[in-house]
Scaffold this active site. Sequence first.
Site, short mmCIF file in Angstrom:
data_model
loop_
_atom_site.label_atom_id
_atom_site.label_comp_id
_atom_site.label_asym_id
_atom_site.label_seq_id
_atom_site.Cartn_x
_atom_site.Cartn_y
_atom_site.Cartn_z
N SER A 15 -17.05 -59.27 -32.43
CA SER A 15 -16.51 -60.62 -32.70
C SER A 15 -15.12 -60.75 -32.11
O SER A 15 -14.51 -59.77 -31.67
CB SER A 15 -16.47 -60.88 -34.22
N ASP A 36 -18.38 -50.95 -33.33
CA ASP A 36 -17.91 -51.83 -34.39
C ASP A 36 -18.59 -51.41 -35.70
O ASP A 36 -19.58 -50.67 -35.68
CB ASP A 36 -18.26 -53.29 -34.06
N ASP A 57 -16.50 -46.24 -37.03
CA ASP A 57 -15.27 -46.40 -37.79
C ASP A 57 -14.16 -45.74 -36.98
O ASP A 57 -14.11 -44.52 -36.87
CB ASP A 57 -15.42 -45.74 -39.16
N CYS A 84 -10.00 -53.23 -29.58
CA CYS A 84 -9.71 -54.48 -30.29
C CYS A 84 -9.98 -54.38 -31.78
O CYS A 84 -9.78 -55.36 -32.50
CB CYS A 84 -10.54 -55.63 -29.71
N SER A 146 -0.10 -57.37 -30.44
CA SER A 146 0.10 -58.74 -30.92
C SER A 146 1.55 -59.11 -30.66
O SER A 146 2.43 -58.24 -30.62
CB SER A 146 -0.19 -58.83 -32.43
N TYR A 159 1.44 -55.21 -40.49
CA TYR A 159 0.77 -55.59 -39.25
C TYR A 159 1.71 -55.44 -38.05
O TYR A 159 1.33 -54.86 -37.02
CB TYR A 159 0.28 -57.04 -39.36
N LYS A 163 1.25 -52.88 -34.82
CA LYS A 163 1.15 -53.37 -33.44
C LYS A 163 2.36 -52.95 -32.61
O LYS A 163 2.24 -52.73 -31.39
CB LYS A 163 0.98 -54.89 -33.43
N PHE A 192 -5.12 -67.10 -31.26
CA PHE A 192 -6.45 -67.22 -30.65
C PHE A 192 -7.46 -67.67 -31.69
O PHE A 192 -7.31 -67.42 -32.89
CB PHE A 192 -6.89 -65.88 -30.06
#
Length: 253
Positions: A15, A36, A57, A84, A146, A159, A163, A192
């Site tokens: 996804s 995934d 995983d 990703c 990010s 987060y 990143k 996005f």
Amino acid sequence: MDMKEVPAVVTGGASGLGEGAARVLAAAGCRVAILDLQQERGEAVAREIGGIFVKCDVTSAESAEAAFAAAREAHGPCGISVSCAGVAPAGRIVGKEGPMPLEDFARVIQINLVGTFNVLRLAAADMAERAANGDGERGVIVNAASIAAYEGQIGQSAYAASKGGVVSLTLPAARELARQGVRVNTIAPGLFMTPMMASFSDEVQQSLAATLPFPQRLGKPNEFGMLVEQIVRNPLLNGETIRLDCALRMAPR
């Protein structure tokens, strides 16, 4: 790199940005393996693009090693790796119920940063076994960071730290893996249209898009995939983190 028939591994490929990258790579002629945890969705995407799905995983050495072995058996040693897989929870360092639980912070670091390194080390080992092209190139690794790595907002401490680690990993990894003919680059996307974004109301999506200088719209996963393809094709891109963000610089909140 000539992408035709090159084995590609995309984590988080069921996804969002990973799916966008998987579809673009498949269209460019790569043999794509989607790694995934979303099995049903991952298998559906794999069927559509003529690839394979392997449940994985990324935080587990054993799971990732088994997944790379399955991808290698199906397609050959990995020549392109795109990481990703990740999470983006919000949480204040000190909230209404007290300090952030340490395990919440550790979980984000484990998935986003340790998971990225886990995939990078296995991809690089595969690539070292591949025949080199005329430039001596054997493989290309593309990681997803990010813009929060640079302008993390309130509530994004975990987060942003995860990143930021991915960004900091890029240059030393590129320097170390140069001897094997492996390039390493990172993309730092902005806003996005991912499944998380799609869960927001149209009003919220429009308000977020209004913060973007130009173009004033949310990015599409295939546009992330386009940059992945351009990085793979351009042999001089190495050790770089590229912002893909419509010139957005995020405010504190």
